[in-house]
Structure formats: structure tokens, C-alpha cells
Design a protein around this motif. Structure first.
Motif, PDB file in Angstrom:
ATOM      1  N   THR A  71       0.086  -3.668   8.252  1.00 55.27           N
ATOM      2  CA  THR A  71       0.403  -3.225   6.888  1.00 55.27           C
ATOM      3  C   THR A  71      -0.673  -3.692   5.899  1.00 55.27           C
ATOM      4  OG1 THR A  71       2.761  -3.243   7.369  1.00 55.27           O
ATOM      5  CG2 THR A  71       2.150  -3.328   5.046  1.00 55.27           C
ATOM      6  N   GLU A  72      -1.150  -4.923   6.066  1.00 58.45           N
ATOM      7  CA  GLU A  72      -2.203  -5.429   5.168  1.00 58.45           C
ATOM      8  C   GLU A  72      -3.490  -4.630   5.339  1.00 58.45           C
ATOM      9  OE1 GLU A  72       0.431  -7.181   3.537  1.00 58.45           O
ATOM     10  OE2 GLU A  72      -1.493  -7.773   2.660  1.00 58.45           O
ATOM     11  N   LEU A  75      -3.004  -1.427   3.465  1.00 58.89           N
ATOM     12  CA  LEU A  75      -3.103  -1.712   2.023  1.00 58.89           C
ATOM     13  C   LEU A  75      -4.544  -1.680   1.541  1.00 58.89           C
ATOM     14  CD1 LEU A  75      -1.445  -3.010  -0.508  1.00 58.89           C
ATOM     15  CD2 LEU A  75      -2.541  -5.117   0.237  1.00 58.89           C
ATOM     16  N   ASN A  76      -5.437  -2.253   2.341  1.00 58.85           N
ATOM     17  CA  ASN A  76      -6.825  -2.452   1.908  1.00 58.85           C
ATOM     18  C   ASN A  76      -7.787  -1.342   2.322  1.00 58.85           C
ATOM     19  OD1 ASN A  76      -6.433  -4.968   0.577  1.00 58.85           O
ATOM     20  ND2 ASN A  76      -6.047  -5.857   2.591  1.00 58.85           N
ATOM     21  N   LEU A 105       4.347  -1.537   1.118  1.00 61.12           N
ATOM     22  CA  LEU A 105       3.218  -0.938   0.396  1.00 61.12           C
ATOM     23  C   LEU A 105       3.670  -0.218  -0.869  1.00 61.12           C
ATOM     24  CD1 LEU A 105       1.325   0.729   3.393  1.00 61.12           C
ATOM     25  CD2 LEU A 105       0.595  -1.301   2.108  1.00 61.12           C
ATOM     26  N   ARG A 108       3.099  -1.799  -4.175  1.00 66.41           N
ATOM     27  CA  ARG A 108       1.875  -2.608  -4.225  1.00 66.41           C
ATOM     28  C   ARG A 108       0.641  -1.783  -4.607  1.00 66.41           C
ATOM     29  NH1 ARG A 108       1.571  -5.801   1.234  1.00 66.41           N
ATOM     30  NH2 ARG A 108       0.219  -7.212   0.071  1.00 66.41           N
ATOM     31  N   TYR A 110      -1.948  -0.404  -3.392  1.00 68.19           N
ATOM     32  CA  TYR A 110      -2.596   0.123  -2.180  1.00 68.19           C
ATOM     33  C   TYR A 110      -3.899   0.837  -2.546  1.00 68.19           C
ATOM     34  CZ  TYR A 110      -0.543   4.454  -3.850  1.00 68.19           C
ATOM     35  OH  TYR A 110      -0.212   5.531  -4.638  1.00 68.19           O
ATOM     36  N   GLN A 111      -4.866   0.766  -1.647  1.00 64.72           N
ATOM     37  CA  GLN A 111      -6.182   1.356  -1.910  1.00 64.72           C
ATOM     38  C   GLN A 111      -6.374   2.708  -1.234  1.00 64.72           C
ATOM     39  OE1 GLN A 111      -8.389  -0.121  -4.119  1.00 64.72           O
ATOM     40  NE2 GLN A 111      -6.447  -1.184  -4.462  1.00 64.72           N
ATOM     41  N   PHE A 143       3.283   8.110  -2.237  1.00 62.51           N
ATOM     42  CA  PHE A 143       2.150   7.331  -2.759  1.00 62.51           C
ATOM     43  C   PHE A 143       1.299   8.267  -3.614  1.00 62.51           C
ATOM     44  CE2 PHE A 143       3.608   5.192   1.018  1.00 62.51           C
ATOM     45  CZ  PHE A 143       3.644   3.868   0.602  1.00 62.51           C
TER      46      PHE A 143
END
Ligand code: FMN
Length: 179
Positions: A71-72, A75-76, A105, A108, A110-111, A143
Motif C-alpha cells: 500500500t505504501e 501511495l508513492n 489510501l 491520503r 496519494y501520488q 481517486f
């Protein structure tokens, strides 16, 4: 400009066809100079989402397994590429479980912007991946900065490794290059 690209291969089968397709995309994206990370769900421990929604406050899932690290990475990443076998005319359960477990996400920063789908199936009808595309778009719709950026479907491949020589491999390579 070089982008951070995350490829998530969700088949856990040995000699997976969709994994080969995912590597072709990876090769194309690397050839275009992007920073590509390849993650396979093989050997990962990922439980089902419990639906507790604690993630919306905590910014991470309460279940401590391999889903949090993935998940991280989602996110990036600036581009996220999902690769899946078609199971019952949909995305694989592994892919859907990972999507659900990445629910932190939602609130957050998110990118990711561009989301791609690579899929394979035994059947070679052009509509075979339609529900998987639709399912992934259900995620993307949640998103607002993200969009469905493209797909490659390889039909007519069933046995492990059967995708060798399939024209979709070149298609995936070329799509990877366009990121
Ligand atoms: C549970 C299951 C359901 C499947 N459902 C479909 C299907 O609905 N349509 C189809 O054409 N192939 C279906 N297949 C075949 C797979 O999509 C095909 O074997 C594919 O090459 C597997 O990709 P992989 O090697 O990346 O795991 C199914 C396979 C499994 C195991």
C-alpha cells in the motif's frame, strides 16, 4: 521526465502468463527511462479486508501483513500497473483483495495518476477483460486525481508459459514506453 512506476503482478501461479506480460511492460517503461518497481503477490501474506474502516483514521490497515508495505508503494508511485489473470471474467481475487486492503489510501495524499491494466485469459474474445477493466475503474473512480491510462489484454493463453511469442508482449512493451 522520469516517473516512479509500480507494477503489481497478482497471479501467484508458477510460470504465470500475466507476470510475463507485466515484465514486458516493465521493460518498456525502463527503456523509456522510468524508475520501475516490480512487486509480485507470490509468497506474500495478504488477508482479506475486515471492513472495520480503522484505516480511514489511522492511515494504515490494522492487519499487520504484507499488504501494508505494498500500500505504501502504491501511495508513492506516480503510475500503477496491475497485472492479473482473468478469473470468471473479472480481475483475480488476489488483485481485488489487495485493492481492498489498500483502503487507507482513500483519505491520503496519494501520488498515483495513471493506472494501467494488463490481463490474460484462456479465451480470445476482445470482451473477455471488460469486467476486469470495469472493476478497476470502480477503484479509480474513488481517486479523483487518477485516471485509467491504458490496458493490454492477451487472449488465448491458458497453460503456464503459453504467452511466449504472443503479440500482446510487444503491445505491453510499447505501452510501457509511452508512460
Ligand atoms: C479460477 C480460474 C478462473 C478462470 N476464469 C477464466 C475466465 O473466466 N475466462 C477465461 O478465458 N479464462 C479463465 N481462466 C484461465 C486463466 O485466465 C488463464 O489460465 C491465464 O493464462 C492464467 O494467467 P496466469 O498464468 O497469469 O495465472 C481461469 C482460471 C482460473 C484458475
Amino acid at each position: 521526465m522520469s516517473k516512479k512506476v509500480l507494477v503489481i503482478s497478482t497471479s501467484i501461479r508458477a510460470k504465470s502468463n500475466s507476470e510475463v506480460l507485466a515484465h514486458a511492460f516493465e521493460d518498456g517503461a525502463k527503456a523509456a527511462g522510468h524508475d520501475v518497481e516490480f512487486v509480485s503477490l507470490k509468497d506474500k501474506n495478504i488477508a482479506f479486508c475486515k471492513g472495520c474502516l480503522a484505516c480511514q483514521k489511522m492511515g494504515r490497515c490494522v492487519i499487520n501483513d504484507d499488504a501494508n508495505e505494498i500500500t505504501e508503494k502504491i501511495l508513492n508511485a506516480e503510475a500503477v500497473v496491475w497485472a492479473t489473470p482473468i478469473y470468471y471474467y473479472e480481475m483475480s481475487g488476489q488483485m481485488k483483495t489487495m485493492i481492498d486492503r489498500a483502503n487507507s489510501l482513500f483519505p491520503r495524499d496519494y501520488q498515483f495518476r495513471d493506472v494501467y491494466l494488463l490481463s490474460v485469459a484462456a479465451e480470445d474474445d476482445e470482451e473477455t477483460d471488460a469486467r476486469a477493466v470495469s472493476g478497476l475503474n470502480g477503484w479509480i473512480d474513488c481517486f479523483e486525481h487518477a485516471r485509467f491510462a491504458g490496458k493490454v489484454f492477451a487472449g488465448g493463453v491458458d497453460a503456464p508459459g503459453a504467452i511466449e511469442g504472443h503479440p500482446a508482449l510487444k503491445e505491453a512493451y510499447e505501452l510501457g514506453k509511452t508512460i
